[in-house]
Design an enzyme around this catalytic site. Structure first.
Site, PDB file in Angstrom:
ATOM      1  N   TYR A   1     -34.984  43.514 -16.005  1.00 21.36           N
ATOM      2  CA  TYR A   1     -34.760  42.922 -17.330  1.00 21.36           C
ATOM      3  C   TYR A   1     -35.070  43.890 -18.463  1.00 21.36           C
ATOM      4  O   TYR A   1     -34.587  43.699 -19.581  1.00 21.36           O
ATOM      5  CB  TYR A   1     -35.646  41.681 -17.555  1.00 21.36           C
ATOM      6  CG  TYR A   1     -35.525  40.559 -16.564  1.00 21.36           C
ATOM      7  CD1 TYR A   1     -34.406  40.415 -15.740  1.00 21.36           C
ATOM      8  CD2 TYR A   1     -36.544  39.612 -16.457  1.00 21.36           C
ATOM      9  CE1 TYR A   1     -34.322  39.371 -14.829  1.00 21.36           C
ATOM     10  CE2 TYR A   1     -36.461  38.568 -15.553  1.00 21.36           C
ATOM     11  CZ  TYR A   1     -35.356  38.458 -14.734  1.00 21.36           C
ATOM     12  OH  TYR A   1     -35.289  37.426 -13.843  1.00 21.36           O
TER      13      TYR A   1
ATOM     14  N   LYS B   1     -40.744  41.668 -10.760  1.00 20.27           N
ATOM     15  CA  LYS B   1     -39.881  41.728  -9.579  1.00 20.27           C
ATOM     16  C   LYS B   1     -39.381  43.143  -9.311  1.00 20.27           C
ATOM     17  O   LYS B   1     -39.117  43.914 -10.245  1.00 20.27           O
ATOM     18  CB  LYS B   1     -38.677  40.795  -9.753  1.00 20.27           C
ATOM     19  CG  LYS B   1     -39.053  39.387 -10.182  1.00 20.27           C
ATOM     20  CD  LYS B   1     -37.849  38.471 -10.334  1.00 20.27           C
ATOM     21  CE  LYS B   1     -38.217  37.237 -11.133  1.00 20.27           C
ATOM     22  NZ  LYS B   1     -38.143  37.446 -12.584  1.00 20.27           N
TER      23      LYS B   1
END
Length: 330
Positions: free
Chosen positions: A63, A93
């Site tokens: 992201y 993540k």
């Protein structure tokens, strides 16, 4: 402001994870996937979320929001909105290009550097897909997909937990078939599986499986927010949910989030609007009726996010079976 934030934070229930050493996970999380990336907006939104009572934040290497999230938490501590970093639950993540045994630990160290933190509460394998190492490109090239070494990668995830760099470890976008492979080699089982889940994609099979195995389910796109092609939002546009919302005197978003919470699932909801952030936390002092549940259970199911969506339409898969990339539970 700090006192109201503390009151709101205390009002959000928490879930004890069955694997790992993480503090209990607050029952609603704030997502930070935002395209195009706007670091200042992300930082401001996280601070606003902390002010209204959020203590659970979800990011990912992919992201690009780890740095602004870390800056916001550090500023919140400085401003006395939270007493310390320990008061927040942070998930990040591992991206597909990092999904290789020798890259897991260095990738987590990079994530921690971005966050300016000594540990994450939860570290997830973002997808059951491995791509050739290198810079992130989205969509990925099909020929860059390579076989995923489940055992090697999971062993490296376990090492992250043993070192205390991740308090708990888990997966995202894994089906029961993918989870079978992890559990067959795991010494430390995954604490969480974060998947697309909302009243229009209820994931009953996967939820039953995870409950049996002691894996907590977290829900991304709890409000169906992944319709990025502009075709409207099936969850927020649902007539069934609108009817329930009207009867309860709530918003459609609150009904969707309450339904997820009543399934024992933790919604990860993204909003950068302070008023909506506040509304999304106001789901714990009322309940859906049996009749509401009956109506919601009959909603036709619609999956938005599919594994093949990671890849460009051109080219061919040369070293993986495309069926292995399927994240739609059969």
């Amino acid at each position: 402001m700090a006192s109201t934030a503390t009151a709101a934070a205390a009002a959000a229930p928490e879930v004890a994870l069955k694997s790992g050493n993480a503090r209990p996970m607050p029952a609603v999380g704030m997502g930070t996937a935002s395209f195009p990336l706007d670091p200042e907006a992300t930082k401001g939104a996280v601070l606003a979320a902390i002010e209204v009572g959020y203590r659970h934040f979800d990011t990912a290497y992919m992201y690009g929001t780890e740095t602004p999230l870390g800056e916001a938490v550090a500023e919140a501590v400085r401003r006395g909105l939270v007493a310390s970093r320990e008061e927040v639950f942070v998930t990040s993540k591992l991206w597909c290009t990092q999904n290789h045994p020798d890259l897991v630990l260095p990738s987590l160290r990079e994530t921690l550097k971005n966050l300016q933190m000594e540990y994450v509460d939860l570290y997830l394998i973002h997808w059951p897909v491995a791509l050739k190492p290198g810079p992130i490109s989205f969509p990925a090239k099909k020929e860059d997909a390579v076989p995923l070494d489940v055992e090697g990668v999971w062993r490296a995830m376990e090492e992250c937990q043993r070192l205390g760099l991740a308090k708990a470890i888990g997966v995202s976008n894994f089906t029961t078939k993918h989870l079978d492979k992890v559990l067959a080699v795991a010494t430390i089982p995954p604490a969480v599986n974060q998947v697309e889940l909302n009243p229009l994609w209820q994931q009953r099979t996967l939820r039953t499986y995870c409950a049996e195995k002691g894996i907590h389910v977290a829900a991304y796109s709890p409000l169906g927010g992944q319709n990025w092609d502009g075709s409207g939002n099936a969850v927020l546009g649902s007539e069934v949910l609108a009817g329930v919302a009207k009867a309860r005197g709530k918003t459609v978003a609150q009904v969707a989030l309450r339904w997820i919470y009543e399934q024992g699932v933790t919604p990860i909801v993204k909003s950068y609007n302070k008023e909506r952030l506040k509304q999304n936390l106001e789901i714990f002092d009322w309940e859906l009726t049996d009749e509401d549940h009956q109506k919601i259970s009959k909603i036709p199911q619609l999956k938005i996010i599919k594994g093949h969506g990671l890849f460009s339409q051109e080219g061919e898969f040369t070293s993986v079976d495309p069926a292995d990339l399927n994240i739609v539970e059969e």
